[in-house]
Design a protein around this motif. Sequence first.
Motif, PDB file in Angstrom:
ATOM      1  N   VAL B  33       7.202   2.966  -9.580  1.00 28.01           N
ATOM      2  CA  VAL B  33       6.698   1.648  -9.193  1.00 28.01           C
ATOM      3  C   VAL B  33       6.378   1.649  -7.701  1.00 28.01           C
ATOM      4  O   VAL B  33       7.094   2.235  -6.892  1.00 28.01           O
ATOM      5  N   ASP B  34       5.316   0.982  -7.349  1.00 30.83           N
ATOM      6  CA  ASP B  34       4.892   0.872  -5.956  1.00 30.83           C
ATOM      7  C   ASP B  34       5.560  -0.361  -5.342  1.00 30.83           C
ATOM      8  O   ASP B  34       5.525  -1.445  -5.922  1.00 30.83           O
ATOM      9  N   SER B  35       6.179  -0.176  -4.164  1.00 30.18           N
ATOM     10  CA  SER B  35       6.867  -1.303  -3.513  1.00 30.18           C
ATOM     11  C   SER B  35       5.987  -2.525  -3.379  1.00 30.18           C
ATOM     12  O   SER B  35       6.430  -3.661  -3.521  1.00 30.18           O
ATOM     13  N   ALA B  36       4.715  -2.289  -3.076  1.00 35.77           N
ATOM     14  CA  ALA B  36       3.804  -3.403  -2.830  1.00 35.77           C
ATOM     15  C   ALA B  36       3.615  -4.266  -4.073  1.00 35.77           C
ATOM     16  O   ALA B  36       3.259  -5.445  -3.969  1.00 35.77           O
ATOM     17  N   SER B  37       3.850  -3.695  -5.239  1.00 36.18           N
ATOM     18  CA  SER B  37       3.617  -4.449  -6.474  1.00 36.18           C
ATOM     19  C   SER B  37       4.798  -5.319  -6.861  1.00 36.18           C
ATOM     20  O   SER B  37       4.721  -6.104  -7.800  1.00 36.18           O
ATOM     21  N   LEU B  38       5.937  -5.177  -6.148  1.00 38.62           N
ATOM     22  CA  LEU B  38       7.107  -5.961  -6.522  1.00 38.62           C
ATOM     23  C   LEU B  38       6.939  -7.420  -6.103  1.00 38.62           C
ATOM     24  O   LEU B  38       6.415  -7.705  -5.027  1.00 38.62           O
ATOM     25  N   PRO B  39       7.412  -8.357  -6.957  1.00 38.76           N
ATOM     26  CA  PRO B  39       7.282  -9.778  -6.601  1.00 38.76           C
ATOM     27  C   PRO B  39       8.282 -10.152  -5.522  1.00 38.76           C
ATOM     28  O   PRO B  39       9.345  -9.532  -5.395  1.00 38.76           O
ATOM     29  N   THR B 101      26.542   9.624  -2.176  1.00 43.17           N
ATOM     30  CA  THR B 101      26.671  10.061  -3.573  1.00 43.17           C
ATOM     31  C   THR B 101      26.198   9.019  -4.573  1.00 43.17           C
ATOM     32  O   THR B 101      26.146   9.296  -5.768  1.00 43.17           O
ATOM     33  N   GLY B 102      25.876   7.806  -4.089  1.00 43.34           N
ATOM     34  CA  GLY B 102      25.435   6.733  -4.986  1.00 43.34           C
ATOM     35  C   GLY B 102      23.978   6.381  -4.745  1.00 43.34           C
ATOM     36  O   GLY B 102      23.174   7.231  -4.336  1.00 43.34           O
ATOM     37  N   ILE B 103      23.624   5.120  -4.984  1.00 40.12           N
ATOM     38  CA  ILE B 103      22.232   4.691  -4.844  1.00 40.12           C
ATOM     39  C   ILE B 103      22.048   3.822  -3.607  1.00 40.12           C
ATOM     40  O   ILE B 103      21.120   3.004  -3.533  1.00 40.12           O
ATOM     41  N   GLY B 104      22.944   4.026  -2.605  1.00 37.54           N
ATOM     42  CA  GLY B 104      22.895   3.185  -1.407  1.00 37.54           C
ATOM     43  C   GLY B 104      21.600   3.295  -0.612  1.00 37.54           C
ATOM     44  O   GLY B 104      21.221   2.352   0.081  1.00 37.54           O
ATOM     45  N   THR B 105      20.884   4.436  -0.727  1.00 38.65           N
ATOM     46  CA  THR B 105      19.647   4.597   0.046  1.00 38.65           C
ATOM     47  C   THR B 105      18.413   4.212  -0.773  1.00 38.65           C
ATOM     48  O   THR B 105      17.290   4.306  -0.297  1.00 38.65           O
ATOM     49  N   TRP B 106      18.610   3.812  -2.012  1.00 40.87           N
ATOM     50  CA  TRP B 106      17.464   3.471  -2.863  1.00 40.87           C
ATOM     51  C   TRP B 106      16.906   2.098  -2.478  1.00 40.87           C
ATOM     52  O   TRP B 106      17.667   1.145  -2.342  1.00 40.87           O
ATOM     53  N   ASP B 107      15.572   1.993  -2.376  1.00 38.98           N
ATOM     54  CA  ASP B 107      14.988   0.672  -2.193  1.00 38.98           C
ATOM     55  C   ASP B 107      14.758   0.044  -3.569  1.00 38.98           C
ATOM     56  O   ASP B 107      14.993   0.675  -4.609  1.00 38.98           O
ATOM     57  N   ALA B 108      14.268  -1.194  -3.562  1.00 42.61           N
ATOM     58  CA  ALA B 108      14.091  -1.928  -4.817  1.00 42.61           C
ATOM     59  C   ALA B 108      13.137  -1.196  -5.750  1.00 42.61           C
ATOM     60  O   ALA B 108      13.346  -1.127  -6.965  1.00 42.61           O
ATOM     61  N   ALA B 109      12.076  -0.618  -5.185  1.00 42.07           N
ATOM     62  CA  ALA B 109      11.088   0.081  -6.010  1.00 42.07           C
ATOM     63  C   ALA B 109      11.714   1.281  -6.713  1.00 42.07           C
ATOM     64  O   ALA B 109      11.417   1.555  -7.881  1.00 42.07           O
ATOM     65  N   ALA B 110      12.610   1.989  -6.018  1.00 39.19           N
ATOM     66  CA  ALA B 110      13.269   3.148  -6.625  1.00 39.19           C
ATOM     67  C   ALA B 110      14.133   2.704  -7.807  1.00 39.19           C
ATOM     68  O   ALA B 110      14.159   3.357  -8.859  1.00 39.19           O
ATOM     69  N   PHE B 111      14.852   1.581  -7.632  1.00 39.12           N
ATOM     70  CA  PHE B 111      15.720   1.091  -8.703  1.00 39.12           C
ATOM     71  C   PHE B 111      14.895   0.674  -9.915  1.00 39.12           C
ATOM     72  O   PHE B 111      15.209   1.027 -11.056  1.00 39.12           O
ATOM     73  N   VAL B 112      13.801  -0.066  -9.677  1.00 40.53           N
ATOM     74  CA  VAL B 112      12.962  -0.513 -10.791  1.00 40.53           C
ATOM     75  C   VAL B 112      12.294   0.692 -11.461  1.00 40.53           C
ATOM     76  O   VAL B 112      12.172   0.734 -12.690  1.00 40.53           O
ATOM     77  N   ASP B 142      14.733  -9.843 -13.296  1.00 40.87           N
ATOM     78  CA  ASP B 142      16.065  -9.590 -13.843  1.00 40.87           C
ATOM     79  C   ASP B 142      16.577  -8.218 -13.401  1.00 40.87           C
ATOM     80  O   ASP B 142      17.760  -8.047 -13.103  1.00 40.87           O
ATOM     81  N   VAL B 143      15.691  -7.230 -13.371  1.00 40.81           N
ATOM     82  CA  VAL B 143      16.088  -5.890 -12.922  1.00 40.81           C
ATOM     83  C   VAL B 143      16.504  -5.939 -11.455  1.00 40.81           C
ATOM     84  O   VAL B 143      17.483  -5.311 -11.040  1.00 40.81           O
ATOM     85  N   LEU B 144      15.769  -6.711 -10.654  1.00 36.55           N
ATOM     86  CA  LEU B 144      16.117  -6.854  -9.231  1.00 36.55           C
ATOM     87  C   LEU B 144      17.478  -7.533  -9.084  1.00 36.55           C
ATOM     88  O   LEU B 144      18.262  -7.187  -8.202  1.00 36.55           O
ATOM     89  N   ASP B 145      17.777  -8.511  -9.955  1.00 32.61           N
ATOM     90  CA  ASP B 145      19.083  -9.174  -9.899  1.00 32.61           C
ATOM     91  C   ASP B 145      20.199  -8.193 -10.260  1.00 32.61           C
ATOM     92  O   ASP B 145      21.275  -8.220  -9.652  1.00 32.61           O
ATOM     93  N   ILE B 146      19.965  -7.333 -11.251  1.00 29.96           N
ATOM     94  CA  ILE B 146      20.966  -6.331 -11.597  1.00 29.96           C
ATOM     95  C   ILE B 146      21.209  -5.431 -10.390  1.00 29.96           C
ATOM     96  O   ILE B 146      22.354  -5.107 -10.050  1.00 29.96           O
ATOM     97  N   ARG B 147      20.121  -5.040  -9.723  1.00 28.18           N
ATOM     98  CA  ARG B 147      20.284  -4.185  -8.537  1.00 28.18           C
ATOM     99  C   ARG B 147      21.147  -4.886  -7.498  1.00 28.18           C
ATOM    100  O   ARG B 147      22.056  -4.272  -6.931  1.00 28.18           O
ATOM    101  N   SER B 148      20.860  -6.161  -7.233  1.00 30.22           N
ATOM    102  CA  SER B 148      21.639  -6.889  -6.228  1.00 30.22           C
ATOM    103  C   SER B 148      23.106  -6.934  -6.614  1.00 30.22           C
ATOM    104  O   SER B 148      23.991  -6.757  -5.771  1.00 30.22           O
ATOM    105  N   TYR B 149      23.372  -7.142  -7.915  1.00 33.04           N
ATOM    106  CA  TYR B 149      24.770  -7.195  -8.344  1.00 33.04           C
ATOM    107  C   TYR B 149      25.443  -5.832  -8.156  1.00 33.04           C
ATOM    108  O   TYR B 149      26.549  -5.740  -7.619  1.00 33.04           O
ATOM    109  N   VAL B 150      24.768  -4.783  -8.601  1.00 30.40           N
ATOM    110  CA  VAL B 150      25.351  -3.441  -8.503  1.00 30.40           C
ATOM    111  C   VAL B 150      25.614  -3.074  -7.040  1.00 30.40           C
ATOM    112  O   VAL B 150      26.646  -2.497  -6.697  1.00 30.40           O
ATOM    113  N   MET B 151      24.680  -3.453  -6.158  1.00 32.98           N
ATOM    114  CA  MET B 151      24.842  -3.137  -4.737  1.00 32.98           C
ATOM    115  C   MET B 151      25.965  -3.960  -4.114  1.00 32.98           C
ATOM    116  O   MET B 151      26.455  -3.618  -3.042  1.00 32.98           O
TER     117      MET B 151
END
Lengths: 195, 305
Positions: B33-39, B101-112, B142-151
């Motif tokens: 996914v391209d970051s620019a396409s995220l809402p 060792t986790g996903i701490g460096t992942w941006d939103a686009a990487a998670f989606v 919803d996927v972005l909300d899951i990311r926020s919760y996990v982070m």
Amino acid sequence: MDKDIDPPSLSPNSSKSKEINFGNPHKTLVGTFPETRLQTMTFIGGAPMKHSLIRAGFLFVTTAVMSVGIAFAAGALGPEREATMKSLNKEVKALSTSVKSGKFDAAKNKASADAIVAGLDHAKTLFPPGSEKAAKGTAPTIWTDRAGFDNLLTKAQEAGKGIAAATDIASLKVAVAAQGDTCKACHEKYRTANY
Amino acid sequence: MASRRLKTVFGVAATAIVAGIAGGWWLSAPNPVDSASLPEHVANLENGRVLYTAGGCISCHRPSAEAILAGAKADIPSGGSPLVTPLGTLYPPNITADKETGIGTWDAAAFVSAMQRGVSPEGEHYIPAFPYTSYARMKIEDVLDIRSYVMSLPAVKSPNHEATLPLEPVLRRGIGLWKLVALPKPFVPDASQSAEWNRGAYLVNGPGHCGECHTPRNALMIAQSSNSLEGGPHPDGTGKVPSLRNLIGRKVFEDTADLASALSEGEGGGYEHMSSGGMGDAQANLSHLPAADVAAIAAYLTTLK
């Protein structure tokens, strides 16, 4: 009377086989290697009287092993396991219903708890060594991790005793949920989706 | 002369093979996914928590039994618990916010990209034991909300294990081709149905990923949407998965409320077949969902014929 250390000759007409006298109970065969399975069986069957205890013991063991084998073959264990588990499920269902109804009946709870403990005692006997293939739905780890399996059955019995110890609806609810957790813990690990 | 014709034949064949490989390489390319396409989106942590529960993330991303004995928290998704599949053994990774060792460096686009396209930040295709073929149906918000919760969960240092897979580079690239057919479109609500029904349909087919087990697969291991939730052979290889269709007609459950009780209570409510074949984990997660969501799932499932 030399001990025969050479490998037995396969020929039925070799000099070694001439020593054997089939069916004569008074002839002791010492130093002669039985060359065929028939000879071995006849040797045991034809042993002199002082070896009859060994013969009886051998026959008993054979019969016992065969009966257990027949039980497995007849498929008795599978339906027995299922019936036992279903009876346990029936008790848990009844207890769950009484929790939801809000009516606390100590005598009924005790009866259910006793049935659960007894049912699990019976369940412990239904997975003997060798019954790995007796029925569907059992994970091989029941036998390779026997200690873990027995431990979960015992924990399930402890939960049953916890049901008898409940004093009101609130504590009964906790106890029944805990019982369900023990059913789940064992099934998650040791029951396969083979139904 | 024969040798010249043979050379031509070889030449054409070689060109075709090279073209085929190049085409396959291009078709199977990772599609992040391209970051620019995220809402634009303000995180809703509670929504993230509910959907993380519905998604069953902890059931795969939990720590291994050894790690728990060494003090790891069983309810924090630091990963490492082995997942045995017919392809080999996978080790679901650490998805806590740890930067090393986790996903701490992942941006939103990487998670989606991971959740909905099955692509890692390194550009590798994930083995679809990670049920991104269901998560692909979810709303991006919803996927972005899951990311926020996990982070928001405690960051745990837990290095990841390599999977043991045969011919891994070829296998992963091949999954790129597989995805062209296997990835579904996002969920579209049915306007003729109630909000509750649509919520149930979304939960079952999206985060709940029930079809990953309960929908039969074809020879290419693609879940057959025309046989949605019909059950069949267990994807693990042993036994069967029951059908979720016509549950009341087949007298599996008395009514919608009975099914809802079964989902939230499991064996503790005297319900059978709620623990083995992986259902134990699913039921444990369902037991933590809000009652309205469990009711919605039951309402949806009991309408399936």
